[in-house]
Design an enzyme around this catalytic site. Sequence first.
Site, PDB file in Angstrom:
ATOM      1  N   SER A   1      -8.466   0.045  -5.087  1.00 24.83           N
ATOM      2  CA  SER A   1      -8.614   0.377  -3.518  1.00 24.83           C
ATOM      3  C   SER A   1     -10.220   0.733  -3.722  1.00 24.83           C
ATOM      4  CB  SER A   1      -8.068   1.718  -3.244  1.00 24.83           C
ATOM      5  OG  SER A   1      -6.705   1.364  -3.186  1.00 24.83           O
TER       6      SER A   1
ATOM      7  N   LYS B   1       0.935  -1.220  -0.075  1.00 25.18           N
ATOM      8  CA  LYS B   1      -0.051   0.135  -0.045  1.00 25.18           C
ATOM      9  C   LYS B   1       0.885   1.258  -0.060  1.00 25.18           C
ATOM     10  CE  LYS B   1      -4.195   1.541  -0.179  1.00 25.18           C
ATOM     11  NZ  LYS B   1      -5.051   1.224  -1.217  1.00 25.18           N
TER      12      LYS B   1
END
Length: 527
Positions: free
Chosen positions: A347, A153
Amino acid sequence: MPREGILQINMSDMTLSEQGQDADPLASLTGGSAITSVGIYSAIQAINAAATDPSVKFIYMKPDGASAGIAQLEEFRTALENFRNSGKAIVSYIESPSNAGYYLASVSDKIYMTSYEGGMNMFSGLSSKMIFLKDILDRIGVNVQLIRHGKYKSAGEMYIRNSSSPENMEQNQEMIDAVWSSWAEDMADSRGISVEAFNAMLNNLELNFPTDFLEKGLVDELVTREQLQQNLCNLFVVEKFKDVKAIQLADYARLKNVPDLKSQKKVAVIYAEGNIVDGNGTDGVAGDRFAKVIADVRNDDAVKAVVLRVNSPGGSVLASEKIKAEIKLIQEKGIPVIASYGDYAASGGYWISAGCDKIYSNATTLTGSIGVFSMIPDISGVIEDKLHVNITPVNSNKHADMMSMMRPLDKAELDYMQASVEKIYDKFTALVAEGRDMTVEGVDNIAQGRVWTGAEALGIGLVDEIGTIEDAINYAALCIDGVSSLDDVQVEAYPKPMTAIESLLETLMGEKSIFADTPLESVEEAF
């Protein structure tokens, strides 16, 4: 529309976008150029119509200056390939080659290139840049506190590092390699050369002058302007260039893309484009505004199927939850919801679509990034050391000023933020597991915030099929009882794009601030 003519595609005069937009009405008055934005589905429909339209003899394309997302270019090229397979020809003319321009041109039956030297050659392969701000933030006294789950991430890395983490470099390199591999295979195959030979031309800088492109087999002929015009005359079977009739793609799309208002069955295409944000703003995918749009679709009894077109890198958790909840309510009415992915469906973009009945993705789409982060800067160093301003907090409770950005978070506060991130990550993996019929453990193995191309996502179960927005709409139509083809339904887009007049009024009168009804927060939980 001339009785008989050429469909002309000049990529420097138009852009491909998710939804079409009229040209800026003030552009010509302010000295700018009026660039027409053509929606990708409208462009595909127009090319499909031209393939069966007897008044269109062939396509003439000038691909220089192509402006579109990677996935939109892939979809557009697929439509051009289908046109060529219908038996009609495509002719392209290149002056300043680029990656996107040659990718489109390579589908042609004949590629002409200017014989003049001096054009800007931007055909060298794909490249992206990662920017890291830690050093400059340190110099000005800003300490960014990043709380995340997922070693891949990377959205907040630019603020806390001065170079890429190994995981981020790994996924970025694989993404670039995967996208270029898809493009290179298409380009090389269309010219009858091997991918290895094609890449060697770029790696060895063998494509410098127009003669290089000709010698390497990437174009068919070098021509002057007059020779090009004569070739078009020959193809059109006229003697003088002034007798070659043409219509621009944007104009042809407006003529041909007329909805069938007789049908009482609709396929609603909901375009979720941009960052997912809270509130009712007109920029991006605003949670409250989109929830209302989806509710309106659900309450329209004529809507029998929905395509959720996602072109978003993610954003707010709360807004994503609102949108996903409305999508689920549509499904509970027995209406199928089919996802179609553009350049990004990552996401939050994946969060809102993971539960769809079927997911179509382009091979070059960037998707996944199943991970969560929170981020809050500490600017006390700027305030005290640089500006020499002293701040003394007065709090009602021990942690009342934890979001003030005027001090670093203590351990208890960091643990508090981490607990929130972990809970959201668990929910994210659980909803993906439910939507994709996987185990939570299986999702976690391919999650960790990692981004995948659509081709990779197909192999690990994050998407169902590689296909365009056209494929998704056709499939959605066939899910409707009594429908045998797309001709039996209306295809209606949501939210409605602004017209030129509406854009002009907004410019002249101003737009309501998207923050008008939204409290300012110093910390954002995001994807």
